[in-house]
Design a protein around this motif. Structure first.
Motif, PDB file in Angstrom:
ATOM      1  N   THR A   1      -1.549 -11.359  -9.847  1.00 13.61           N
ATOM      2  CA  THR A   1      -0.657 -10.499  -8.982  1.00 13.61           C
ATOM      3  C   THR A   1       0.389  -9.669  -9.613  1.00 13.61           C
ATOM      4  OG1 THR A   1       0.785 -12.403  -8.470  1.00 13.61           O
ATOM      5  CG2 THR A   1      -1.239 -12.155  -7.347  1.00 13.61           C
TER       6      THR A   1
ATOM      7  N   ALA B   1       2.411   0.123   3.503  1.00  9.89           N
ATOM      8  CA  ALA B   1       2.714  -1.167   3.838  1.00  9.89           C
ATOM      9  C   ALA B   1       1.957  -2.333   2.752  1.00  9.89           C
ATOM     10  CB  ALA B   1       2.570  -1.526   5.278  1.00  9.89           C
ATOM     11  N   ILE B   2       0.863  -1.995   2.544  1.00 10.99           N
ATOM     12  CA  ILE B   2       0.120  -2.769   1.864  1.00 10.99           C
ATOM     13  C   ILE B   2       0.710  -2.908   0.222  1.00 10.99           C
ATOM     14  CG2 ILE B   2      -2.185  -3.290   0.478  1.00 10.99           C
ATOM     15  CD1 ILE B   2      -3.531  -2.379   3.268  1.00 10.99           C
ATOM     16  N   LYS B   3       0.959  -1.728  -0.197  1.00 12.81           N
ATOM     17  CA  LYS B   3       1.536  -1.447  -1.437  1.00 12.81           C
ATOM     18  C   LYS B   3       2.844  -2.396  -1.659  1.00 12.81           C
ATOM     19  CE  LYS B   3       2.326   0.548  -5.404  1.00 12.81           C
ATOM     20  NZ  LYS B   3       1.809   0.210  -6.715  1.00 12.81           N
ATOM     21  N   ARG B   4       3.793  -2.276  -0.582  1.00 14.74           N
ATOM     22  CA  ARG B   4       5.162  -2.716  -0.580  1.00 14.74           C
ATOM     23  C   ARG B   4       5.109  -4.404  -0.460  1.00 14.74           C
ATOM     24  NH1 ARG B   4       6.587   1.526   2.403  1.00 14.74           N
ATOM     25  NH2 ARG B   4       6.157   0.411   4.576  1.00 14.74           N
ATOM     26  N   ALA B   5       3.773  -4.764   0.355  1.00 14.84           N
ATOM     27  CA  ALA B   5       3.839  -6.086   0.588  1.00 14.84           C
ATOM     28  C   ALA B   5       3.326  -6.816  -1.026  1.00 14.84           C
ATOM     29  CB  ALA B   5       2.716  -6.490   1.435  1.00 14.84           C
ATOM     30  N   LEU B   6       2.382  -6.374  -1.381  1.00 12.44           N
ATOM     31  CA  LEU B   6       1.616  -6.839  -2.845  1.00 12.44           C
ATOM     32  C   LEU B   6       2.381  -6.324  -4.147  1.00 12.44           C
ATOM     33  CD1 LEU B   6      -2.151  -6.902  -2.059  1.00 12.44           C
ATOM     34  CD2 LEU B   6      -0.379  -8.414  -1.332  1.00 12.44           C
TER      35      LEU B   6
ATOM     36  N   PRO C   1       6.281  -5.344  -4.555  1.00 10.63           N
ATOM     37  CA  PRO C   1       7.559  -5.088  -3.720  1.00 10.63           C
ATOM     38  C   PRO C   1       8.239  -4.110  -4.872  1.00 10.63           C
ATOM     39  CG  PRO C   1       7.269  -7.235  -3.964  1.00 10.63           C
ATOM     40  CD  PRO C   1       6.035  -6.661  -4.092  1.00 10.63           C
TER      41      PRO C   1
END
Ligand code: FAD
Length: 472
Positions: free
Chosen positions: A168, A449-454, A456
């Motif tokens: 990750t 939103a996905i990019k920011r969540a995974l 940051p």
């Protein structure tokens, strides 16, 4: 930056000398060149995690790179010189093969050819197949959701992957190496990482799906009067051959003429020229004789219905290869003519004849003289809608100046027909901004939103696939 800390953080290689790093800083087409702090080649997923943790602590970007055969600039660092290129070259082990469960577990840096060979040794088929297979890696194939020539029968890279191991953005190892065909336990993280072009994490290994090897493979090269006739033939082939139909490729006569001109061994398989051809592959049949009978019966019906005017069938492995070569050599032959403007587009299959007719007309109206070099995986709704300079030639700068307006015209037409501006090659840098033009606000918001969540801190391949600073 204390690179010495990085050197001690992981096993494997760290390259900093310009002569060593240069091959990792320019893309396959030599369209983009960047700079990097270092190129690292970790040995294990744990090593990859150590590198990513170091980058996280130092706020250094990570650009994952497999075989560097991507055609969209996704694996090339920017020119800031602040990124680490993480090459998967040493993650090169096939970890397991299960011929009963029909799975193969490979590390990300194993080349596609090596995966195919390992499957073959176990008496199985790994069907993903593309011209760069000797160099591209399974990690890169999954990160770009690669397609190739057998998608019609077996699906693209996403469809062939059961599980993933990923490092990750925070430097943790997610072990999702599940060899399960059914797993309904919440959000599908595997599918998020597939096709994410290194922008969410680094794929370190995958469980891949294998198939029985077909007993026979045959190919027919068929003259068809038009794309509409090709579509009618596709429909007939699906009805008559079912799952035995493995590939259905469309080729214009302009493409065939280019191959004939630039490949000395190439021979036209049919006596008379036709405006269009299709290449049909049948496999999976129980025997060569049965496959031949099935293909002959299809061609008889096609000739009778007026969908086809002539056909040649492969009668040996050598003929099978030479008929396929006529399709596979098109890109290189177009390249031998000079620069090209290329589009890798997907359309609803039924829209393809209308798209070709109306877009060809727009091109000849607004860009007279440009040569259309159109071919593709018709059975998947994927066209390579390419253009070459006029036969009489054109200055490089003048042709290059046409690229943006031609792209705009073609991609607007794709959008109007309900299609996608990238079927196989991803967005990378090449199509990032154009793609944003055709996506709705909602879709872009969800992607960001996905990019920011995974990720940051925006350290995983920043600036690829999504523009860096937009925050809708
Ligand atoms: P790279 O080029 O190294 O990387 C591509 C992208 O994936 C980059 O964004 C990179 O950051 C990311 N990435 C790579 N490895 C990882 C990883 N382990 N984890 C996370 N992200 C990663 N493509 C098709 O789909 N169909 C074709 O028919 C086809 N034909 C081709 C023919 C030729 C001659 C060439 C040169 C290319 C062709 N391609 C085709 C494009 C290319 O081969 C594919 O996109 C391939 O999947 C890229 O694999 P790679 O290992 O070279 O990835």
């Amino acid at each position: 930056m204390p690179l010495s800390d990085l050197r001690t953080a992981f096993a494997g290689r760290l390259l900093t000398e310009p002569a060593d790093t240069a091959p990792f800083l320019t893309d396959w087409r030599r369209k983009w060149t960047g700079r990097a702090l270092a190129v690292v080649q970790p040995d294990t997923a744990g090593d990859v995690a150590a590198v990513v943790r170091w980058c996280h602590a130092q706020r250094v970007a990570v650009v994952a790179q497999g075989g560097n055969t991507g055609l969209s600039g996704g694996a090339t660092p920017d020119d800031s010189g602040r990124a680490v290129v993480l090459s998967t070259a040493r993650l090169n082990r096939v970890r397991a093969i299960d011929p009963v469960g029909n799975t193969l577990t490979a590390e990300a840096g194993v080349t596609l050819q090596q995966v195919q060979d390992a499957a073959q040794e176990a008496g199985r088929l790994f069907p993903l197949s593309l011209a760069a297979q000797g160099t591209c890696t399974i990690g890169g194939n999954l990160a770009t959701n690669a397609g190739g020539v057998q998608v019609l029968r077996y699906g693209n890279a996403r469809a062939l992957c059961l599980g993933l191991e990923v490092v990750t953005a925070g430097g943790e190892v997610w072990d999702g190496l599940r060899a399960l065909r059914k797993d309904n336990t919440g959000y599908d993280l595997r599918d998020l990482y597939i096709g994410s072009e290194g922008s969410l994490g680094v794929i370190t290994a995958a469980v891949l799906q294998l198939f029985p090897r077909p007993a026979a493979q045959l190919v027919a090269f068929v003259a068809v009067p038009s794309p509409a006739a090709a579509l009618a033939l596709l429909s007939l082939a699906q009805s008559q051959l079912g799952a035995a139909l493995t590939a259905f490729e469309l080729i214009s006569d302009t493409c065939l003429a280019l191959v004939e001109r630039h490949v000395p061994a190439a021979r036209r398989p049919l006596a008379d020229a036709s405006p269009w051809y299709v290449l049909i592959e049948l496999s999976d049949a129980r025997s060569e004789a049965e496959a031949s009978a099935q293909l002959e019966s299809l061609l008889e019906a096609a000739l009778e219905a007026g969908h086809a005017s002539d056909a040649a069938l492969s009668a040996s492995v050598a003929q099978f290869r030479s008929l396929w070569a006529l399709r596979e050599d098109i890109s290189e032959s177009q390249g031998a003519e000079g620069p090209a403007i290329k589009h890798d587009i997907a359309l609803p299959i039924a829209q393809i004849p209308g798209f070709i007719e109306s877009t060809d007309a727009l091109i000849s109206r607004y860009f007279p003289g440009l040569r259309l070099v159109v071919f593709g995986h018709l059975g998947d709704g994927n066209l390579h809608y390419n253009l070459s300079p006029p036969a009489g030639g054109m200055g490089r700068a003048a042709f290059a100046a046409l690229e943006a307006p031609v792209n705009h015209l073609v991609h607007d037409a794709v959008h109007a027909h309900g299609g996608s501006i990238s079927a196989e090659h991803g967005l990378g840098l090449l199509r990032r901004d154009e793609s944003a033009r055709y996506k709705s606000g909602v879709e872009l918001q969800l992607m960001h939103a996905i990019k920011r969540a995974l990720d940051p801190l925006n350290l995983m391949n920043p600036g690829k696939l999504l523009a860096p600073d937009s925050n809708p």
